[in-house]
Design a protein around this motif. Structure first.
Motif, PDB file in Angstrom:
ATOM      1  N   ASN A 108      42.912  51.622  50.925  1.00  0.00           N
ATOM      2  CA  ASN A 108      43.424  50.968  49.530  1.00  0.00           C
ATOM      3  C   ASN A 108      44.861  51.304  49.267  1.00  0.00           C
ATOM      4  O   ASN A 108      45.202  52.377  49.079  1.00  0.00           O
ATOM      5  N   ARG A 129      39.705  46.321  40.303  1.00  0.00           N
ATOM      6  CA  ARG A 129      39.885  47.690  39.524  1.00  0.00           C
ATOM      7  C   ARG A 129      38.304  48.087  39.230  1.00  0.00           C
ATOM      8  O   ARG A 129      37.719  47.404  38.203  1.00  0.00           O
ATOM      9  N   ILE A 130      37.886  49.148  39.424  1.00  0.00           N
ATOM     10  CA  ILE A 130      36.376  49.420  39.171  1.00  0.00           C
ATOM     11  C   ILE A 130      36.464  50.137  37.899  1.00  0.00           C
ATOM     12  O   ILE A 130      37.453  50.916  37.631  1.00  0.00           O
ATOM     13  N   GLY A 131      35.609  49.777  36.855  1.00  0.00           N
ATOM     14  CA  GLY A 131      35.530  50.082  35.670  1.00  0.00           C
ATOM     15  C   GLY A 131      34.416  51.174  35.433  1.00  0.00           C
ATOM     16  O   GLY A 131      34.478  51.901  34.538  1.00  0.00           O
ATOM     17  N   PRO A 148      43.317  45.437  46.328  1.00  0.00           N
ATOM     18  CA  PRO A 148      43.907  46.442  45.472  1.00  0.00           C
ATOM     19  C   PRO A 148      43.880  45.993  43.971  1.00  0.00           C
ATOM     20  O   PRO A 148      44.133  46.861  43.242  1.00  0.00           O
ATOM     21  N   ASP A 149      43.892  44.807  43.685  1.00  0.00           N
ATOM     22  CA  ASP A 149      43.740  44.173  42.268  1.00  0.00           C
ATOM     23  C   ASP A 149      42.381  44.370  41.782  1.00  0.00           C
ATOM     24  O   ASP A 149      42.148  44.323  40.470  1.00  0.00           O
ATOM     25  N   ARG A 183      45.982  49.886  27.841  1.00  0.00           N
ATOM     26  CA  ARG A 183      44.997  51.015  27.860  1.00  0.00           C
ATOM     27  C   ARG A 183      43.869  50.667  26.655  1.00  0.00           C
ATOM     28  O   ARG A 183      42.844  51.126  26.686  1.00  0.00           O
ATOM     29  N   ARG A 238      51.371  47.528  40.008  1.00  0.00           N
ATOM     30  CA  ARG A 238      49.821  47.508  39.705  1.00  0.00           C
ATOM     31  C   ARG A 238      49.821  48.816  38.761  1.00  0.00           C
ATOM     32  O   ARG A 238      49.517  48.840  37.430  1.00  0.00           O
ATOM     33  N   TRP A 254      41.390  48.367  27.591  1.00  0.00           N
ATOM     34  CA  TRP A 254      40.423  48.530  28.757  1.00  0.00           C
ATOM     35  C   TRP A 254      39.094  48.958  28.192  1.00  0.00           C
ATOM     36  O   TRP A 254      38.886  49.940  27.748  1.00  0.00           O
ATOM     37  N   SER A 280      47.193  41.287  37.138  1.00  0.00           N
ATOM     38  CA  SER A 280      46.182  42.587  37.829  1.00  0.00           C
ATOM     39  C   SER A 280      45.476  42.964  36.559  1.00  0.00           C
ATOM     40  O   SER A 280      46.221  43.389  35.802  1.00  0.00           O
ATOM     41  N   TRP A 331      44.701  45.945  36.557  1.00  0.00           N
ATOM     42  CA  TRP A 331      45.686  47.223  36.333  1.00  0.00           C
ATOM     43  C   TRP A 331      46.582  47.345  35.445  1.00  0.00           C
ATOM     44  O   TRP A 331      47.158  48.165  34.847  1.00  0.00           O
ATOM     45  N   ARG A 332      47.186  45.763  35.019  1.00  0.00           N
ATOM     46  CA  ARG A 332      48.184  45.636  33.819  1.00  0.00           C
ATOM     47  C   ARG A 332      47.502  45.651  32.538  1.00  0.00           C
ATOM     48  O   ARG A 332      48.266  45.373  31.655  1.00  0.00           O
TER      49      ARG A 332
END
Lengths: 156, 172
Positions: B43, A78-80, A75-76, A151, B55, A154, A145, A147-148
């Motif tokens: 997931n 992260r699709i960009g 889960p870490d 914004r 997360r 990113w 992660s 995810w952190r």
């Protein structure tokens, strides 16, 4: 948990085989709110669209690609960014074979690195869809992660 | 043969939002879990609040579903006329160019802020470019590219979907 430690270009993701039924295709289309008839009406698909049967919609294919990558990363991951091109329709009775390989590991930013993955979706050995995924992975097990990531920072 | 010059209507559509869809669906966990079931995606960020907390603060929707939140309900109380077609701008371009057949050649997503329960999206469909007419294996036609921009309340960018199409008239 997969991190960038030891990850090199050429690393392979485990193969994934997915048997496709009419239920798979109709459920994916309905859940993605796609009511175009070629995804649920066999007679229409054959007689009006000249297709062999109902076909998997692009959202469901995207869902399988994303699942394939995060099944591997955890889960870490992260699709960009991702893209795909459909070459042949995927129909009930087909079995998809997903194969993925790491094509690039970009320099670290903000505690994570971008990993580029090339994916092939094969049916009976023929390429049905090709895809590319850019995934953010933590640099190490102690890195934050992706995810952190703030914004504003990113930038996929 | 098709005209080399773009119809004025199509030229006017270039580079600006032509179709705007305002917050037609509210994202809910049950809706996106149906999609997770369809693609058997385990997931935990989609299913498990405890796993998501550190997360993404809460469970999130699968990114492949981003366009789904911008598809109007197929029926709604008091609605008149047929619903918009999925990616209405594509059909408008195809019709304006007089090309009866169209297919998606490539789909690309750039993902930003994830969708959480209670979110909705504002959708803008923008015609980016149209190629000159050309002969293809399927017939005479054109390529075009449409960007679909998804924004959450507060103008927060959720993602951009880029779709590349081929429109054509079947070779006799």
């Amino acid at each position: 948990m997969i991190t960038c430690v030891g990850l090199t270009v050429g690393a392979r993701l485990p193969d994934l085989r997915i048997p496709i039924s009419a239920k798979t295709i109709v459920m994916g289309a309905a859940a993605s709110r796609d009511w175009q008839p070629q995804h649920h009406d066999s007679a229409w698909a054959r007689d009006s669209a000249g297709l062999p049967d109902i076909i998997m919609n692009n959202y469901t294919q995207a869902g399988f690609f994303c699942r394939y990558v995060t099944d591997w990363s955890g889960p870490d991951g992260r699709i960009g960014r991702f893209k795909f091109a459909m070459k042949k329709p995927i129909c009930p009775g087909d079995e998809i074979l997903l194969q993925g390989v790491v094509e690039g590991v970009l320099p670290s930013v903000n505690g994570y690195s971008w990993v580029d993955i090339i994916i092939k979706a094969l049916v009976d050995g023929a390429l049905a869809t090709s895809a590319e995924v850019r995934l953010a992975l933590p640099n190490t097990a102690s890195s934050p992660s992706p995810w952190r990531c703030a914004r504003a920072l990113w930038a996929p | 043969m098709i005209e080399t010059a773009l119809p004025p209507q199509v030229s006017q559509w270039l580079g600006k939002p032509v179709i705007v869809i305002e917050h037609v669906v509210t994202a809910e966990v049950g809706l996106w879990l149906n999609f997770c079931v369809a693609v058997q995606d385990a997931n935990p960020l989609y299913w498990n609040y405890a796993a998501a907390l550190g997360r993404t603060e809460a469970v999130i929707a699968p990114p492949a579903m981003l366009p789904s939140w911008g598809i109007p309900h197929d029926w709604s109380p008091g609605a008149e006329g047929p619903p918009l077609r999925t990616l209405e701008l594509h059909f408008m371009v195809k019709d304006a160019l007089g090309l009866p057949n169209g297919l998606v050649t490539e789909v690309e997503f750039e993902l930003h802020d994830p969708i959480r329960a209670g979110d909705s999206v504002r959708v803008e469909q923008i015609l980016k470019e149209v190629s000159p007419p050309r002969q293809t294996r399927l017939g005479h036609g054109r390529n075009w590219t449409i960007d679909v921009v998804y924004r959450k309340p507060g103008d927060i960018l959720a993602g951009v979907q880029t779709l590349r199409f081929l429109g054509y008239r079947k070779a006799p």
